[in-house]
Design a protein around this motif. Sequence first.
Motif, PDB file in Angstrom:
ATOM      1  N   THR A 148     108.920  37.789   7.167  1.00 49.10           N
ATOM      2  CA  THR A 148     110.005  38.416   8.378  1.00 49.10           C
ATOM      3  C   THR A 148     109.271  39.753   8.566  1.00 49.10           C
ATOM      4  O   THR A 148     109.587  40.226   9.720  1.00 49.10           O
ATOM      5  N   LEU A 149     108.498  40.116   7.860  1.00 48.26           N
ATOM      6  CA  LEU A 149     107.634  41.471   8.098  1.00 48.26           C
ATOM      7  C   LEU A 149     106.741  41.579   9.448  1.00 48.26           C
ATOM      8  O   LEU A 149     106.272  42.212   9.960  1.00 48.26           O
ATOM      9  N   SER A 150     106.448  40.293   9.358  1.00 53.94           N
ATOM     10  CA  SER A 150     105.420  39.968  10.724  1.00 53.94           C
ATOM     11  C   SER A 150     106.019  39.610  11.943  1.00 53.94           C
ATOM     12  O   SER A 150     105.401  39.596  12.984  1.00 53.94           O
ATOM     13  N   LEU A 151     107.353  39.478  11.893  1.00 52.89           N
ATOM     14  CA  LEU A 151     107.876  39.166  13.283  1.00 52.89           C
ATOM     15  C   LEU A 151     107.996  40.644  14.099  1.00 52.89           C
ATOM     16  O   LEU A 151     107.719  41.807  13.491  1.00 52.89           O
ATOM     17  N   GLU A 152     108.173  40.572  15.490  1.00 52.79           N
ATOM     18  CA  GLU A 152     108.017  41.826  16.375  1.00 52.79           C
ATOM     19  C   GLU A 152     109.367  42.493  16.016  1.00 52.79           C
ATOM     20  O   GLU A 152     110.398  42.129  15.492  1.00 52.79           O
ATOM     21  N   ARG A 153     109.287  43.963  16.514  1.00 48.97           N
ATOM     22  CA  ARG A 153     110.306  45.004  16.061  1.00 48.97           C
ATOM     23  C   ARG A 153     111.822  44.273  16.568  1.00 48.97           C
ATOM     24  O   ARG A 153     113.026  44.602  15.884  1.00 48.97           O
ATOM     25  N   ARG A 154     111.861  43.502  17.440  1.00 47.69           N
ATOM     26  CA  ARG A 154     113.132  43.025  18.047  1.00 47.69           C
ATOM     27  C   ARG A 154     113.836  42.252  17.147  1.00 47.69           C
ATOM     28  O   ARG A 154     115.238  42.017  17.292  1.00 47.69           O
ATOM     29  N   PHE A 155     113.347  41.783  15.903  1.00 51.19           N
ATOM     30  CA  PHE A 155     113.838  41.087  15.021  1.00 51.19           C
ATOM     31  C   PHE A 155     114.165  41.830  13.586  1.00 51.19           C
ATOM     32  O   PHE A 155     114.351  41.255  12.803  1.00 51.19           O
ATOM     33  N   ARG A 156     114.170  43.112  13.940  1.00 48.52           N
ATOM     34  CA  ARG A 156     114.329  43.930  12.859  1.00 48.52           C
ATOM     35  C   ARG A 156     115.607  43.750  12.035  1.00 48.52           C
ATOM     36  O   ARG A 156     115.820  44.256  10.704  1.00 48.52           O
ATOM     37  N   TRP A 157     116.477  43.324  12.679  1.00 43.84           N
ATOM     38  CA  TRP A 157     117.832  43.047  12.141  1.00 43.84           C
ATOM     39  C   TRP A 157     117.784  42.252  10.663  1.00 43.84           C
ATOM     40  O   TRP A 157     118.385  42.463   9.763  1.00 43.84           O
ATOM     41  N   LEU A 158     116.653  41.537  10.900  1.00 43.24           N
ATOM     42  CA  LEU A 158     116.398  40.571   9.658  1.00 43.24           C
ATOM     43  C   LEU A 158     115.971  41.375   8.358  1.00 43.24           C
ATOM     44  O   LEU A 158     115.795  40.971   7.307  1.00 43.24           O
TER      45      LEU A 158
ATOM     46  N   VAL B  96     130.936  35.043   3.400  1.00 39.72           N
ATOM     47  CA  VAL B  96     131.127  36.763   3.569  1.00 39.72           C
ATOM     48  C   VAL B  96     130.579  37.110   5.028  1.00 39.72           C
ATOM     49  O   VAL B  96     130.263  36.293   5.785  1.00 39.72           O
ATOM     50  N   GLY B  97     130.891  38.221   5.067  1.00 38.14           N
ATOM     51  CA  GLY B  97     130.760  39.061   6.423  1.00 38.14           C
ATOM     52  C   GLY B  97     129.203  39.310   6.696  1.00 38.14           C
ATOM     53  O   GLY B  97     129.033  39.656   7.977  1.00 38.14           O
ATOM     54  N   PHE B  98     128.556  39.203   5.959  1.00 42.91           N
ATOM     55  CA  PHE B  98     126.861  39.249   6.187  1.00 42.91           C
ATOM     56  C   PHE B  98     126.143  38.380   5.723  1.00 42.91           C
ATOM     57  O   PHE B  98     126.213  38.338   4.429  1.00 42.91           O
ATOM     58  N   ALA B  99     125.298  37.498   6.530  1.00 46.06           N
ATOM     59  CA  ALA B  99     124.312  36.699   5.975  1.00 46.06           C
ATOM     60  C   ALA B  99     123.390  36.546   7.010  1.00 46.06           C
ATOM     61  O   ALA B  99     123.270  36.560   8.059  1.00 46.06           O
ATOM     62  N   SER B 100     122.149  36.217   6.492  1.00 40.17           N
ATOM     63  CA  SER B 100     120.902  36.103   7.520  1.00 40.17           C
ATOM     64  C   SER B 100     120.822  34.424   7.657  1.00 40.17           C
ATOM     65  O   SER B 100     119.975  34.247   8.233  1.00 40.17           O
ATOM     66  N   GLY B 101     121.305  33.894   6.511  1.00 40.29           N
ATOM     67  CA  GLY B 101     121.057  32.290   6.722  1.00 40.29           C
ATOM     68  C   GLY B 101     122.478  31.935   7.338  1.00 40.29           C
ATOM     69  O   GLY B 101     122.786  32.365   8.129  1.00 40.29           O
TER      70      GLY B 101
END
Lengths: 141, 292
Positions: B126-136, B227-232
């Motif tokens: 995830t760290l390698s993704l560009e800034r606009r993916f920072r929600w992850l 749940v109300g929050f999930a990245s999967g």
Amino acid sequence: MPELDDATVAYILETRPCFEDLRQVASQLAGLLVLEAAGAKSELPRHPMLAAAEELYGGAAGQVRRARVTARTERHHHHLMQATEEIGSALRAARLSVAIDPMLVPLRRAYAQLQGAARELPGFEMVEFQQGCCGARRRDE
Amino acid sequence: MSKYSIWVLEFAHVPDYPLSGLVYGAHNQGTRRLPYCYVLIKGEGHVAMVDVGYNHKAYGAVLATAYGARDWHAPRPVLAECGVTPEDVSTVFLTHSHFDHMGNIEDFPNATFYIQERELSKWVWTLSLERRFRWLMLGIDPADILRTVDLARQGRLVCVNGDRQDLLPGVDLHAAFDTHTYGSMYVRVRNDGTPHSKDNWIFAGDLVYTQENLRGHDANDPEYIPVGFASGSQFNLLMTTGEMVKGVDGDIRRIIPIHDELLKERFPSRITTDGLCLTELALADGEASRVR
């Protein structure tokens, strides 16, 4: 936190993106170290994330050096400059070998400098909590 | 006859967390007190924990001022309520890599930490993704990454791939990939030690936040709500919920959501002198109650 003057607000707006980029580069390098330390055979000096980190770092370092600093923001800027130097050291070390300490030591110092910067002025956070897991920002903030 | 004593220990709380963050779709339905807790499992010569809480030194002030987190207490006084010190803890199961679950690893100098390999590798990816993916990257602390490097170098970080049975006697790890996070896992304790136990406890990490995730809003017509929050994916969360419910033979009280304010009403508990809630789920033979 006392009220901020216009020059300070302008400085915050100018440097927040490079603070976030430096934090990101520090995280990327730390991530590569985790892989290395966990025995993932990441081939660190040639890992694609290293090139991404260098590119991001180049832009952020230039912005930090060009920032318009006032007396009010001097301490903050000093932290940013120190963090920039330390991350630069870590990046150079990463290119040279897979040894962990030459990267880890400056990275720790960089992190401490970024933390110092985060304490100096509002708007600089080490962790993105907003709307995240167990961290909904209060409306009055 | 229980093999392990098990307590849920509160170490901080948020007084008014939006319900929509806990239960998917519960918009404009007010707030709820959100405790931050970890789980202590003691017995059979082992002292283990599920998650270790967050590092107050690093970002406690931010959490306190901007997010309303209150009453953070260090592991030493919290664990002392059960007669345990951080140095006694030999095993820690990290359900996932968010700051409030793995942010305090440096306070447990003798523990070996278990985490899903996928949680680490996707975290780094995830760290390698560009800034606009920072929600992850929400909820992930760069300092935790640095501390993880130290753990790995000391040989105290064990990356697990998928399910593991009897990691401690009667304690299993179950992978829940692409749910709340990339490599979440839950911990099952078969507290009678038998392979087909009727005395199961499941520690769900953030796969469920509250009983509503397990039974819905209508007790007469239960349903799973993510749940109300999930990245999967919500699909994976629901399937995992079903799997967990099966793992406790349908007795959803035995699935423990550590952010559930109402846990104290379902099990014996007390409020400590520091104002924190201590909930007792099970007592091993010879162990004195810590809530009576």
